[in-house]
Scaffold this active site. Structure first.
Site, PDB file in Angstrom:
ATOM      1  N   GLY A   1       2.533  16.332  -0.342  1.00 44.80           N
ATOM      2  CA  GLY A   1       3.155  15.377  -1.247  1.00 44.80           C
ATOM      3  C   GLY A   1       2.193  14.278  -1.671  1.00 44.80           C
ATOM      4  O   GLY A   1       2.006  14.016  -2.843  1.00 44.80           O
TER       5      GLY A   1
ATOM      6  N   ILE B   1       5.796  16.585   5.457  1.00 47.95           N
ATOM      7  CA  ILE B   1       5.077  17.026   4.257  1.00 47.95           C
ATOM      8  C   ILE B   1       3.733  17.658   4.611  1.00 47.95           C
ATOM      9  O   ILE B   1       2.792  17.653   3.819  1.00 47.95           O
ATOM     10  CB  ILE B   1       4.899  15.857   3.281  1.00 47.95           C
TER      11      ILE B   1
ATOM     12  N   ILE C   1      -1.532   7.757  19.830  1.00 44.63           N
ATOM     13  CA  ILE C   1      -1.606   9.062  19.177  1.00 44.63           C
ATOM     14  C   ILE C   1      -0.599   9.993  19.843  1.00 44.63           C
ATOM     15  O   ILE C   1      -0.697  10.283  21.039  1.00 44.63           O
ATOM     16  CB  ILE C   1      -3.023   9.642  19.248  1.00 44.63           C
TER      17      ILE C   1
ATOM     18  N   GLN D   1      -4.813  15.297  10.445  1.00 47.09           N
ATOM     19  CA  GLN D   1      -4.503  14.303   9.429  1.00 47.09           C
ATOM     20  C   GLN D   1      -5.724  13.443   9.105  1.00 47.09           C
ATOM     21  O   GLN D   1      -6.023  13.182   7.939  1.00 47.09           O
ATOM     22  CB  GLN D   1      -3.374  13.401   9.926  1.00 47.09           C
TER      23      GLN D   1
ATOM     24  N   GLY E   1      -1.444   8.574   8.497  1.00 41.31           N
ATOM     25  CA  GLY E   1      -1.428   9.435   7.319  1.00 41.31           C
ATOM     26  C   GLY E   1      -2.359   9.000   6.203  1.00 41.31           C
ATOM     27  O   GLY E   1      -2.885   9.828   5.467  1.00 41.31           O
ATOM     28  N   GLU E   2      -2.597   7.694   6.060  1.00 39.72           N
ATOM     29  CA  GLU E   2      -3.364   7.193   4.923  1.00 39.72           C
ATOM     30  C   GLU E   2      -4.808   6.842   5.280  1.00 39.72           C
ATOM     31  O   GLU E   2      -5.710   7.003   4.461  1.00 39.72           O
ATOM     32  CB  GLU E   2      -2.693   5.923   4.370  1.00 39.72           C
TER      33      GLU E   2
END
Length: 709
Positions: free
Chosen positions: A245, A471, A595, A604, A669-670
């Protein structure tokens, strides 16, 4: 091994590597994605997009198309159901009018949806859509993005105010021993998730059912209810498996068009975007032009910092790429000015894309820090260490944790930074010039209210229901581990169900807030269920369900600067005669909370770093000024890093649990992409002595710049 309150002997699941619980289903094809789920009497819709950039639709010649085999309907502005856009969406923003398809004859950009052809088969729908003749009254357009556009204006973004200012910038610059004033640019970039956007809509007993690929079913359900003026309880959205996504899978034109067609035809209708349509309809990262001015004393302590960022948006929707926001977190100075500006052009609406703001902003800021270090003769890591702020540079708030120095210390040790000759262009291997570079990374950490339900089943297993979205991040597996620990049972006794709007409100998968928000709700529900089972001597009676709601707990969080941090390292080889740049190795060290699953977490982080390689060297969407459309709007014309471009990429982390989170989570995630492009660009400078301030670092740009050593 420990004895638990449920009488089961178990070891902690969180922190241990665990393969994806749905992994076998995905590799065997048993996991079905939105476009693969069968429905009786399914019809297929194909979107027709404008071929002009600005103007009006004067007529749609749908008669001949309606006579084609299998065609059931042609929807356009003259016959489509009306929708309501006068509302504020779930994310606190008005809806992008692009989703209100076929409501008027205006065309604000190339690739605007002007019709939907519905047929018995996808092939029939496509053939008819390509045959549909649409006439336009074309108008002059402007798609040219420039750093000094006269119509640019300041606007607040998702990350904060439009402008922040403290101190006398010019005075501090004048007092500085070293000053840097440079402009950096990043191009338009696109998400291109592996699974295209797809939605199927049908009415079942007066209830709207939508099977979709999205980042939050509650988000899509709420928007559809508002658009079609429906009772929210009468809209049900499911999205079990999502093939990527990256910010693009919210509410889009295809979902709304599918609902319209299903309403008119009284049968299920599926609409799937093509890859080319995704370039127009799925959003993208705006190009940016950024100016950074830095001033420092002889010891490298910043006296002045100015970071301004210009991005673009469409004429119908305001979205800003807040590139200057990263400076508000990373470094302080007595004079500290940041500004985000935007200009409206005749282009599609941009949207959130992995690390919105931080990804392009970090390229400019971290490149500038590297340039300042060169001017001062200070090691780039040392310069960053000397400018570690004690509190938020703009907010003045304390940091929840800020273990960036630990990331640089451990990363430098593993990467071999101490052996680096700081002089550019001195290391050569045959035709290759070799260089190394580094950059810092940060991304905001947040939590949003969420609900979850945990049920003790009669067979001794537990079912957890939460409206999460996986996602591709491994969220379903992470929640399984978290629930197992909270219940004090083995993971094989926990079944997590996600992606269903009937499960109640929960955070979407976005902003690195998904797993943190969901885990909080799951932990609360599971812990209460465990306590209730303990009171019943650990015998799980059938049907005991506990529901949690974290609204109060999240609302009670103290105001702090909450971020994940990281240090990126890259080694490159550059052939200035051919312009080829090869990334030979990368290392990312992160401080990103506790984590949960090292296996999926590392995937990721390295995935984000690989995207950073792509951002630095490959990705660039280019618009034709004459047509307003993109050149090569496909994966042949839009270049991304392939296997041959990806070297040894390593990611690891330092201990950094968030003390204010019940599980210790931050977000991963980013942050993997943040700083990666800057580290590569800094390495290219170290290899060649030439500073590249414009991404991507294409071969022609390398050849033109040559070497200064």
């Amino acid at each position: 091994m420990t004895t638990t309150t449920t009488g089961i002997r178990a070891v902690p699941a969180v922190g241990a590597a665990h393969t994806r619980v749905e992994g076998r289903d995905k590799v065997t094809g048993a996991a079905r994605y939105a476009a693969e789920i069968p429905f009786t009497e399914l019809a297929h819709g194909w979107l027709v997009l404008s071929t002009v950039t600005r103007g009006r639709v004067s007529s749609v010649e749908d008669g001949p198309v309606l006579d084609m085999p299998g065609v059931l309907a042609v929807l356009h502005h003259g016959n489509a159901p009306r929708v309501d856009t006068d509302y504020v969406g779930m994310l606190g923003m008005p809806p992008d009018p692009t989703i209100a398809v076929f409501q008027h004859d205006r065309v604000p950009h190339a690739g605007w949806p002007v019709a939907l052809v519905v047929a018995e088969t996808s092939e029939q729908a496509r053939e008819a859509a390509e045959a549909l003749v649409v006439h336009y009254e074309e108008e002059a357009h402007d798609v040219t993005f420039a750093g000094e556009h006269p119509d640019a204006y300041s606007v607040p973004g998702p990350g904060g105010p439009a402008v922040t200012e403290k101190g006398d910038l010019e005075a501090e610059l004048a007092a500085s021993a070293a000053v840097l004033d440079a402009e950096y640019t990043t191009p338009e970039e696109h998400h291109n998730s592996m699974e295209p956007h797809a939605a199927t809509a049908l009415w079942d007993g007066g209830r709207l059912e939508v099977v979709d690929s999205n980042q939050g079913t509650i988000w899509v359900a709420a928007e559809l209810a508002s658009l079609f003026s429906l009772d929210p309880a009468s809209v049900h959205v499911r999205s079990e498996h999502v093939g990527g996504g990256f910010g693009s899978k919210g509410v889009r034109a295809h979902q709304v068009a599918a609902v319209m067609a299903a309403t008119i035809l009284s049968r299920p209708v599926r609409v799937v975007m093509t890859r080319r349509q995704m370039f127009s309809l799925a959003g993208y990262r705006s190009p940016t032009t950024q100016r950074v001015r830095l001033g420092a004393d002889a010891e490298g302590r910043l006296l002045a910092l100015e970071h301004s960022c210009l991005s673009l948006t469409s004429t119908v929707h305001e979205f800003i790429e807040s590139g200057a926001g990263v400076a508000r977190v990373m470094y302080d100075a007595p004079a500290h000015h940041t500004a985000n500006r935007v200009v409206r052009l005749d282009v599609p609406s941009p949207t959130f894309m992995r690390a919105p703001g931080e990804a392009p902003g970090s390229f400019a800021l971290e490149s500038a820090l590297d340039e300042l270090a060169e001017k001062l003769g200070i090691d780039p890591i040392e310069l960053r260490t000397r400018n570690e702020p004690e509190v938020g540079p703009v907010s003045g708030l304390p940091f929840s944790t800020r273990n960036l120095p630990a990331c640089f210390e451990e990363g430098a040790r593993r990467f071999g930074w101490a052996d680096r000759d700081p002089r550019p262009g001195v290391r050569r291997e045959g035709r290759w010039l070799i260089g190394t570079g580094t950059a810092a990374a940060s991304f905001f950490v947040g939590a949003m209210p969420s609900t979850a339900a945990a049920t003790a089943e009669a067979d001794g297993t537990f079912t957890v229901r939460i409206n999460a979205a996986d996602i591709g991040t491994g969220a379903r597996t992470a929640l399984t581990l978290i629930a197992a620990d909270a219940l004090e049972v083995p993971t094989d006794r926990v079944h997590v169900r996600i992606g269903d709007s009937d499960f109640g409100p929960a955070m979407i998968a976005g902003g690195s807030m998904g797993t943190r928000s969901w885990a909080w709700a799951v932990t609360a529900a599971a812990a209460e269920l465990r306590e209730r089972l303990a009171l019943s001597d650990g015998i799980p009676p059938e049907g005991i369900t506990v529901r949690s709601d974290t609204t109060a707990a999240v609302g009670a969080l103290a105001q702090k600067e909450r971020h994940s941090f990281g240090a990126q390292f890259a080694e490159v080889a550059v052939d200035v005669s051919t312009g080829e740049v090869r990334v030979r190795r990368m290392l990312g060290m992160f401080a990103a909370g506790r984590i949960i699953n090292p296996l999926t977490a590392r995937g990721q982080l390295t995935g984000g770093m690989i995207w950073g390689i792509s951002m630095a060297l490959h990705e660039e969407a280019v618009r034709d000024r004459n047509t307003g459309a993109l050149y090569g709007a496909d994966l042949a014309g839009y270049h991304v890093a392939s296997n041959a471009d990806v070297p040894l990429v390593e990611a690891d982390w330092v201990d950094d649990p968030d003390p204010d989170d019940p599980v210790g989570i931050k977000g991963i995630g980013e942050i993997g992409i943040v700083g990666a492009a800057a580290a590569i660009a800094n390495a290219v400078w170290h290899a060649t002595g030439v500073r590249h301030r414009n991404l991507p670092i294409r071969p022609d740009r390398v050849i033109t710049a040559g070497t200064h050593v």
